[in-house]
Structure formats: C-alpha cells, structure tokens
Design a protein around this motif. Structure first.
Motif, PDB file in Angstrom:
ATOM      1  N   ARG A  56       0.887  -1.242   0.050  1.00 55.93           N
ATOM      2  CA  ARG A  56       0.180   0.100   0.081  1.00 55.93           C
ATOM      3  C   ARG A  56       0.905   1.365   0.043  1.00 55.93           C
ATOM      4  NH1 ARG A  56      -3.680  -3.204   3.297  1.00 55.93           N
ATOM      5  NH2 ARG A  56      -2.593  -2.426   4.936  1.00 55.93           N
ATOM      6  N   GLY A  57       2.107   1.193   0.493  1.00 60.44           N
ATOM      7  CA  GLY A  57       2.871   2.516   0.577  1.00 60.44           C
ATOM      8  C   GLY A  57       3.717   2.799  -0.788  1.00 60.44           C
ATOM      9  N   LEU A  58       3.738   1.723  -1.667  1.00 60.25           N
ATOM     10  CA  LEU A  58       4.627   1.945  -2.840  1.00 60.25           C
ATOM     11  C   LEU A  58       3.872   2.840  -3.916  1.00 60.25           C
ATOM     12  CD1 LEU A  58       6.074  -1.929  -3.078  1.00 60.25           C
ATOM     13  CD2 LEU A  58       6.754   0.097  -1.845  1.00 60.25           C
ATOM     14  N   SER A  59       4.640   3.545  -4.432  1.00 65.04           N
ATOM     15  CA  SER A  59       4.419   4.337  -5.788  1.00 65.04           C
ATOM     16  C   SER A  59       4.366   3.202  -7.010  1.00 65.04           C
ATOM     17  CB  SER A  59       5.339   5.499  -6.217  1.00 65.04           C
ATOM     18  OG  SER A  59       6.437   4.944  -6.464  1.00 65.04           O
ATOM     19  N   LEU A  60       4.100   3.476  -8.084  1.00 72.08           N
ATOM     20  CA  LEU A  60       3.974   2.683  -9.232  1.00 72.08           C
ATOM     21  C   LEU A  60       5.696   2.384  -9.817  1.00 72.08           C
ATOM     22  CD1 LEU A  60       3.049   1.439 -11.826  1.00 72.08           C
ATOM     23  CD2 LEU A  60       3.026   3.361 -12.858  1.00 72.08           C
ATOM     24  N   GLU A  61       6.397   3.538  -9.818  1.00 72.40           N
ATOM     25  CA  GLU A  61       7.724   3.108  -9.999  1.00 72.40           C
ATOM     26  C   GLU A  61       8.211   2.162  -8.994  1.00 72.40           C
ATOM     27  OE1 GLU A  61       6.157   6.148  -9.903  1.00 72.40           O
ATOM     28  OE2 GLU A  61       6.493   6.705 -12.093  1.00 72.40           O
ATOM     29  N   GLU A  62       7.866   2.296  -7.552  1.00 72.47           N
ATOM     30  CA  GLU A  62       8.830   1.684  -6.583  1.00 72.47           C
ATOM     31  C   GLU A  62       7.877   0.268  -6.994  1.00 72.47           C
ATOM     32  OE1 GLU A  62       9.067   5.234  -3.537  1.00 72.47           O
ATOM     33  OE2 GLU A  62       7.544   3.775  -3.312  1.00 72.47           O
ATOM     34  N   LYS A  63       6.917   0.063  -7.259  1.00 77.43           N
ATOM     35  CA  LYS A  63       6.384  -1.375  -7.245  1.00 77.43           C
ATOM     36  C   LYS A  63       7.392  -1.964  -8.507  1.00 77.43           C
ATOM     37  CE  LYS A  63       1.465  -0.395  -6.081  1.00 77.43           C
ATOM     38  NZ  LYS A  63       0.040  -0.388  -6.737  1.00 77.43           N
ATOM     39  N   VAL A  64       7.283  -1.371  -9.771  1.00 80.48           N
ATOM     40  CA  VAL A  64       7.828  -1.821 -10.947  1.00 80.48           C
ATOM     41  C   VAL A  64       9.288  -2.384 -10.502  1.00 80.48           C
ATOM     42  CG1 VAL A  64       8.592  -1.496 -13.321  1.00 80.48           C
ATOM     43  CG2 VAL A  64       6.473  -1.033 -12.487  1.00 80.48           C
ATOM     44  N   GLY A  65       9.978  -1.432  -9.906  1.00 74.00           N
ATOM     45  CA  GLY A  65      11.380  -1.642  -9.474  1.00 74.00           C
ATOM     46  C   GLY A  65      11.563  -2.868  -8.701  1.00 74.00           C
ATOM     47  N   GLN A  66      10.744  -3.231  -7.863  1.00 73.62           N
ATOM     48  CA  GLN A  66      10.658  -4.650  -7.241  1.00 73.62           C
ATOM     49  C   GLN A  66      10.416  -5.872  -8.180  1.00 73.62           C
ATOM     50  OE1 GLN A  66      10.792  -5.123  -3.610  1.00 73.62           O
ATOM     51  NE2 GLN A  66      11.714  -3.275  -3.842  1.00 73.62           N
ATOM     52  N   LEU A  67      10.469  -5.685  -9.240  1.00 75.04           N
ATOM     53  CA  LEU A  67       9.981  -6.743 -10.201  1.00 75.04           C
ATOM     54  C   LEU A  67      11.508  -6.899 -11.176  1.00 75.04           C
ATOM     55  CD1 LEU A  67       6.478  -6.140 -11.477  1.00 75.04           C
ATOM     56  CD2 LEU A  67       7.300  -7.520  -9.590  1.00 75.04           C
ATOM     57  N   PHE A  68      12.207  -6.210 -10.978  1.00 72.86           N
ATOM     58  CA  PHE A  68      13.569  -6.217 -11.507  1.00 72.86           C
ATOM     59  C   PHE A  68      14.780  -6.724 -10.601  1.00 72.86           C
ATOM     60  CE2 PHE A  68      11.151  -3.985 -14.444  1.00 72.86           C
ATOM     61  CZ  PHE A  68      11.595  -4.459 -15.679  1.00 72.86           C
ATOM     62  N   VAL A  69      15.669  -7.548 -11.219  1.00 66.18           N
ATOM     63  CA  VAL A  69      16.784  -8.010 -10.417  1.00 66.18           C
ATOM     64  C   VAL A  69      17.963  -7.642 -11.482  1.00 66.18           C
ATOM     65  CG1 VAL A  69      18.189 -10.074  -9.507  1.00 66.18           C
ATOM     66  CG2 VAL A  69      15.628  -9.951  -9.143  1.00 66.18           C
ATOM     67  N   THR A  70      19.299  -7.319 -11.400  1.00 64.05           N
ATOM     68  CA  THR A  70      20.018  -6.870 -12.182  1.00 64.05           C
ATOM     69  C   THR A  70      21.525  -7.094 -11.565  1.00 64.05           C
ATOM     70  OG1 THR A  70      21.018  -5.212 -13.786  1.00 64.05           O
ATOM     71  CG2 THR A  70      20.393  -4.447 -11.610  1.00 64.05           C
ATOM     72  N   TRP A  71      22.581  -7.360 -12.209  1.00 57.22           N
ATOM     73  CA  TRP A  71      23.766  -7.497 -11.860  1.00 57.22           C
ATOM     74  C   TRP A  71      24.194  -5.984 -11.339  1.00 57.22           C
ATOM     75  CZ3 TRP A  71      22.538  -6.837 -16.931  1.00 57.22           C
ATOM     76  CH2 TRP A  71      23.131  -5.793 -17.667  1.00 57.22           C
ATOM     77  N   VAL A  72      25.452  -5.906 -10.602  1.00 54.38           N
ATOM     78  CA  VAL A  72      25.923  -4.499 -10.162  1.00 54.38           C
ATOM     79  C   VAL A  72      27.436  -4.781 -10.486  1.00 54.38           C
ATOM     80  CG1 VAL A  72      24.356  -3.986  -8.529  1.00 54.38           C
ATOM     81  CG2 VAL A  72      26.170  -5.415  -7.807  1.00 54.38           C
ATOM     82  N   ASN A  73      27.732  -3.495 -10.652  1.00 54.25           N
ATOM     83  CA  ASN A  73      29.472  -3.583 -11.089  1.00 54.25           C
ATOM     84  C   ASN A  73      30.143  -3.105  -9.706  1.00 54.25           C
ATOM     85  OD1 ASN A  73      29.210  -4.202 -13.885  1.00 54.25           O
ATOM     86  ND2 ASN A  73      28.222  -2.360 -13.930  1.00 54.25           N
ATOM     87  N   GLY A  74      31.112  -3.811  -9.507  1.00 54.40           N
ATOM     88  CA  GLY A  74      32.132  -3.637  -8.296  1.00 54.40           C
ATOM     89  C   GLY A  74      31.880  -4.534  -7.055  1.00 54.40           C
ATOM     90  N   LYS A  75      33.221  -4.320  -6.181  1.00 58.05           N
ATOM     91  CA  LYS A  75      33.250  -5.271  -5.144  1.00 58.05           C
ATOM     92  C   LYS A  75      32.741  -4.337  -3.638  1.00 58.05           C
ATOM     93  CE  LYS A  75      36.692  -8.041  -7.215  1.00 58.05           C
ATOM     94  NZ  LYS A  75      38.046  -8.621  -6.949  1.00 58.05           N
ATOM     95  N   SER A  76      32.268  -3.152  -3.685  1.00 57.98           N
ATOM     96  CA  SER A  76      31.601  -2.453  -2.661  1.00 57.98           C
ATOM     97  C   SER A  76      30.845  -1.574  -3.162  1.00 57.98           C
ATOM     98  CB  SER A  76      32.953  -1.671  -1.912  1.00 57.98           C
ATOM     99  OG  SER A  76      33.205  -0.417  -2.670  1.00 57.98           O
ATOM    100  N   ALA A  77      29.799  -1.383  -2.478  1.00 61.71           N
ATOM    101  CA  ALA A  77      28.458  -0.660  -2.749  1.00 61.71           C
ATOM    102  C   ALA A  77      29.116   0.752  -3.105  1.00 61.71           C
ATOM    103  CB  ALA A  77      27.562  -0.522  -1.545  1.00 61.71           C
ATOM    104  N   ASP A  78      30.004   1.384  -2.559  1.00 65.25           N
ATOM    105  CA  ASP A  78      30.409   2.754  -2.871  1.00 65.25           C
ATOM    106  C   ASP A  78      31.348   2.925  -3.647  1.00 65.25           C
ATOM    107  OD1 ASP A  78      28.100   3.788  -1.264  1.00 65.25           O
ATOM    108  OD2 ASP A  78      29.469   3.386   0.428  1.00 65.25           O
ATOM    109  N   GLU A  79      31.829   1.689  -4.335  1.00 64.72           N
ATOM    110  CA  GLU A  79      33.049   1.853  -5.308  1.00 64.72           C
ATOM    111  C   GLU A  79      32.429   2.521  -6.716  1.00 64.72           C
ATOM    112  OE1 GLU A  79      35.021  -1.287  -8.479  1.00 64.72           O
ATOM    113  OE2 GLU A  79      34.700  -2.125  -6.244  1.00 64.72           O
ATOM    114  N   VAL A  80      33.349   3.507  -7.051  1.00 64.00           N
ATOM    115  CA  VAL A  80      33.120   4.253  -8.417  1.00 64.00           C
ATOM    116  C   VAL A  80      33.425   3.203  -9.403  1.00 64.00           C
ATOM    117  CG1 VAL A  80      33.458   6.264  -9.740  1.00 64.00           C
ATOM    118  CG2 VAL A  80      33.003   6.549  -7.411  1.00 64.00           C
ATOM    119  N   ASN A  81      32.717   2.701 -10.254  1.00 64.54           N
ATOM    120  CA  ASN A  81      33.270   1.813 -11.529  1.00 64.54           C
ATOM    121  C   ASN A  81      32.423   2.307 -12.827  1.00 64.54           C
ATOM    122  OD1 ASN A  81      32.896  -0.306 -13.241  1.00 64.54           O
ATOM    123  ND2 ASN A  81      33.434  -1.803 -11.547  1.00 64.54           N
TER     124      ASN A  81
END
Length: 608
Positions: A56-81
């Motif tokens: 109930r608390g989610l916007s359309l964009e937030e709902k759609v985001g929950q449906l996606f799983v992707t790769w990420v680049n880097g070995k730390s969350a804050d690494e500039v890659n």
C-alpha cells in the motif's frame, strides 16, 4: 522469540520488522471492545496481510522496481566503477539500487562483473547495497542472489566450501548428502548477505548432447532427479530460522534437459510430446513445489507441444500461467532466466520482452540488457493500460511475501565479523570431501588395472584442463606418487600428443582427463597414442560421463562429474587404492553418438 530491528530502520517497513509468528496473530487489529476475538490467522494469511500492508505504501515506480533483478558492478557498494555509468547512468552500485528501487541484485565472479574477492568483502558489499535499499525509494530490502549450484556453476569459491556438481552428488545416491550440501551452501551464502540461491537445477538431462545442462542436472531419470531436488530445496529453505536460510530456485521450467542448443546463444526447440513432458520433465518441478520452493526460473526454450506459437517459455502464457500456475498450482515467485540470453531475444526487442514476460505470468525480470529501457517499457505499458495495475500488484505481492517468508524484510543485514566463523569451516570442508568421496564412479575396468597392485612411484596427468591436470598431479603427489602435469586441451595438436606420449614412456602410470569426447574427438587420438606406449592408462571423464561410451582404446574409465578440488581429491584416492569407487551412474551412457544404444546403463558402477 524476539527479533532486533535492522538498523537503520526502514521508514516504510518498520511495522513489518517483527517476528512473523506474532504478526497479526489474531487476525489484525481494531476489533470492537467486547466482541469475540477472531480466530488466529494461518501463517500464509499472515504473510498475505503483511505483504499487502507493504504494498500500500509503494508508488508505481517503486512497485515496478521490485520486479527487476540486475547485476551490479564493483566489490563495494560505494566503489566508483565506470561500468555503472555505462549500464545504469550512475557511479556506484548503491546509486543503481536507489535510482531504480530494485527488488534484487545478482552477484557474479567473472571478468566483466566480478563481485567476489573474499567472503568478508561480500558481506560488506551486501550490507552496503541493503543500506541503499532501505534508506531510499521503496525502503524495502533487496533479494541478493547468485548462482551457487556447486561444481561447474560456483560463484563464491574458496575459502568458501565448494561442493561437487549435482550429478556427482546424485551418483553417490545419498539424498542426505544433497540436503547437507544445500544446508551448508545456504548458511554460507546468508552469512555473506546473499539470501537467494538460483539452485537447484531441476532439469532431467535426458539428452547426452545437451550443451548447457549436463552435470548441472542430478540425473537422466525423473525419479532420481526429483528425490535430490526435494532434498536440496529443504536444505536451502528449512535448515534454520528464516533469517538464516536462503530462497531456493528450481530451474529451468518447463525443462531444459532435452535441449540440443545452448539458450545463451540460440533458441532451443524441445520436440517432446505433452505426455512425454509430463512423464520426464514435470516430476522434479512438482517435487520442488511440494517441498515449498520459493521461486521457479523459466527457460528460454520453444516447446511446441505446450505452446505452438513459437514463443520461448519465458514469454508464453500457455506455459507459465497455463501449465505452471494453473496445472501445477504454483503460486510462488516465477523469475526469468537472464534476459541477456539470445534464446529470449531471438524474436523480440529488449523493450517488448519484459512486458510480454509479465503478461505471460512472470513475476521478476532477471538481468535485462538495458535496465532503463526495460523498466520504462513496463511503466509505459501500465500507464497505457496494456498491463493492468492488478497484474503488477499480483507480482509485487509475491515478491514481498517471499521477502517476508525468508526474513529479508526484518533481517536484511549480516555481520561481517562473524563470516570467518561461518564460511569454509573445517566441518563444512570435511562434509564436502565426504560427499565427493561417494561420487567417483568406476565405469569400466576391462583389463583389471584397478585396484593397482602397488602404488606407482611416478605418474603423468595429461589431457584436458590447465588447472585440473595440475591440481590432480598435486593431489597424487600429496598421496605419495610423484606426478607431473601436461595439459593438452580438448583439441590436442599432433605436437602435444607426441609430447604426452614421450612423457608417458618414462612414468609408471598415466591418467588422462577428458571433457566432451563427442564434441572434441581429437582427444581419442591422444588416448590411442598413450595406449600405444604400453604404459597403464586410466581415462577419467572429468565432466560429462558420456565420454566413456565413445569407441576408444582405453579399457579403464572413471567418472568424476566435475573437476573441483574435492572431486579431484576423491579421484586421487580411488586411483591409488586408498578408497573404493562408490558412485553409480545417474544417467544412461550411450554408445557414443548412437543415443539409442545404451553402453553403460543408469545405476551401473563397479567397485572392488
């Protein structure tokens, strides 16, 4: 039992961050004073109520985001890659999570997307990404997944515990071993913040020429495959508190085992009848569903008897909704295989694919080539009415329910300081070795070479694999036989064959590792040259066991179903007579390319 809230406290999910046993235990709140208390809600109803509360608390964009799983680049969350700019238009992985309100990410260990350095580093990466998720956008923690099937498909390697391929485990015929392997894998993954394993492979490898499944499958017969799928699903999902286990994913529905084409590079066509499909491919998936599997992955394959349209199963409503949902009664999360693969991109554009997948009944979209294009295509389809909001909500609810069930919403973080005490422990490593020791299969011993009359002083290890030949040589040496390695590959040149034969003449024993003799027949030329030296030769099918069925001059064949360290250690012990082979073939091994003639049947395995 009490559960501490994860810090920082997510703004929109803090009300859900409580033990599920107590959540809505009496049917909710707000009953009028003096009325009869409602009956306690079932666990499933509690999950539904909590998931709806989060939705109930989610916007359309937030709902759609929950449906996606992707790769990420880097070995730390804050690494500039720089790859993050190319892929997502941001600098860091954490910024990608926040920008797209992602439902999940997937970790890799390859050259282009390497997220693994050490288990402790992975734990810190996971925490950093969860921090980004719970402090921005939807404020909902991530599913963090990887492909940790064991053996060939292992993303988190040593010092984590490495297990043999699925077919090796099934060769040992112990479902307890499968359950132990999945339990350990699940606990080690969760220790580093990974809460979803895209395993087990639930395909029945009925086609010996299958280029992409092979030893990733437990067996070539549905009964044995089903038993081991059940054991692993329970190991992943039932081996502790929800916050200490991982979601299991059965793949690849409706069954990839009869494919003759690799769906990474083409669109396979499966020509089974519907009756054959029900008899061969369905049982392991039914077993997974009965075991409570959290998610099922679709296959990018054509299956005309199930859907004559020619659409790949991932985009097929008759297959995903008709067969998986309606016929098999599955109501958990259905995720696509990678949307980078050619099998799903053969017929449609990258913008069309996610919309068609959701229409087919898919819930989560894994690794679209262009994330921005994919998300915007779904948003546009919802806004135009092409995709009803109810369809989006249905899938988001399944995702949220999974996250609740697996403890992700109330325990997304891990403790990096605890990782060394939980990952790659001596007890885990010993269990992996014991499982590998059960798997080595003696397929042929026509000349009675094994067991050896005495331990050889020297040995040559040759054939396929730079790492595998050297590792086996090292292990033989460690067990008292001085061994050298000379790898010749899958297509040995005449020069290398001559070099190997020359080296063989000055050694007591020759061990030859093969890999896919059917596809790379020059390996047979190497085998013949080594036999011509007159030295004792042991041939080892180091990957698929079907190699032993091809006409060749070697009378002694062993199978390991893989080449990780524990499998090669087990092989060394069998060759030198320290242990006896205990494995039984989980597949029929045909007479080479003549798949109608079985040379070594399912269940065959010698010992002494």
């Amino acid at each position: 039992m009490t559960t501490r809230l994860a810090r920082p406290r997510p703004r929109r999910i803090h009300a859900l961050a409580v033990p599920l046993a107590g959540l809505l235990a009496f049917g909710g709140v707000g009953a009028a004073s003096g009325t009869t208390p409602p009956q306690p809600m079932s666990a499933d109803a509690q999950l539904d109520a909590a998931a709806n509360q989060a939705l109930r608390g989610l916007s359309l964009e937030e709902k759609v985001g929950q449906l996606f799983v992707t790769w990420v680049n880097g070995k730390s969350a804050d690494e500039v890659n720089p790859k993050n700019q190319a892929d997502f238009g941001v600098d860091t992985a954490a910024q990608a999570v926040a920008k797209y309100h992602l439902g999940g990410v997937i970790y890799f260990n390859n050259d282009s997307r390497d997220n693994f350095d050490s288990p402790t580093q992975v734990a810190k990466l996971s925490n950093g990404l969860q921090q980004a998720a719970v402090t921005s956008g939807a404020h909902i923690p991530l599913q963090i997944g990887t492909d940790q099937e064991g053996g060939t498909v292992t993303r988190m390697g040593a010092p984590a515990t490495e297990f043999p391929n699925s077919m090796a485990i099934a060769a040992g015929r112990s479902t307890d071993s499968a359950n132990q392997a999945a339990t350990i894998i699940g606990h080690e993954l969760r220790a580093v913040g990974i809460n979803q394993d895209f395993a087990p492979d639930s395909d029945v490898n009925s086609n010996p020429a299958n280029p992409v499944i092979g030893v990733r499958s437990f067996a070539g017969q549905p009964g044995l495959a089903s038993q081991f799928v059940t054991a692993e699903v329970k190991g992943y999902q039932e081996s502790g508190l929800p916050s200490a286990t991982v979601s299991s994913t059965a793949k690849h529905f409706p069954g990839h085992g009869d494919a003759a084409t690799d769906s990474h590079t083409g669109l396979p066509r499966i020509d089974r009848t519907e009756e054959q499909w029900r008899a061969i491919d369905v049982p392991p998936f039914k077993a997974a569903i009965a075991a409570g599997i959290d998610s099922i992955m679709s296959a990018h394959i054509q299956f005309p008897s199930l859907d004559p349209s020619g659409e790949p199963a991932t985009l097929s409503k008759p297959i995903i909704t008709g067969k998986l949902r309606n016929e098999l009664g599955y109501n958990g999360v259905v995720i696509t295989d990678s949307l980078e693969m050619q099998g799903v991109r053969e017929l449609h554009s990258d913008a069309e694919i996610p919309v068609l997948a959701l229409k087919a009944g898919i819930d989560q979209l894994l690794m679209p080539v262009h994330l921005d294009v994919a998300i915007n295509a779904v948003l546009a389809a919802v806004k135009s009415g092409d995709l009803p909001m109810e369809r989006i909500d249905q899938s988001v609810l399944r995702v949220l329910k999974l996250k609740l069930k697996r403890g992700i919403l109330y325990a997304p973080f891990t403790n990096p300081a605890q990782v060394p005490r939980k990952v790659g422990t001596p007890a885990h490593l010993a269990t992996a070795q014991a499982i590998a020791d059960r798997s080595v299969t003696a397929i042929a011993n026509d000349a009675g070479l094994l067991p050896l009359k005495q331990k050889p002083a020297t040995a040559l290890v040759t054939g396929w694999g730079v790492a595998s030949t050297q590792t086996l040589a090292d292990k033989l040496t460690a067990h008292g036989t001085r061994a050298s390695a000379l790898q010749t590959g899958q297509t040995p040149s005449d020069e290398l064959i001559t070099q190997a034969a020359t080296a063989a003449k000055s050694t007591d024993l020759v061990v030859v590792l093969t890999n896919n003799l059917g596809g790379f027949p020059l390996q047979n030329k190497l085998l013949q040259a080594l036999m011509d030296t007159g030295k004792p030769v042991v041939a080892v099918a180091a990957q698929i066991p079907y190699d032993a069925g091809y006409a060749n001059p070697v009378p002694t064949w062993l199978a390991t179903y893989g080449y990780i360290g524990p499998s090669l250690e087990a092989l060394a012990k069998v060759i030198l007579g320290e242990t006896k082979p205990a494995g039984k073939l989980p597949v029929d091994v045909p007479a080479g390319a003549d798949v109608q003639t079985v040379k070594y049947p399912f269940g065959h395995g010698l010992t002494w």
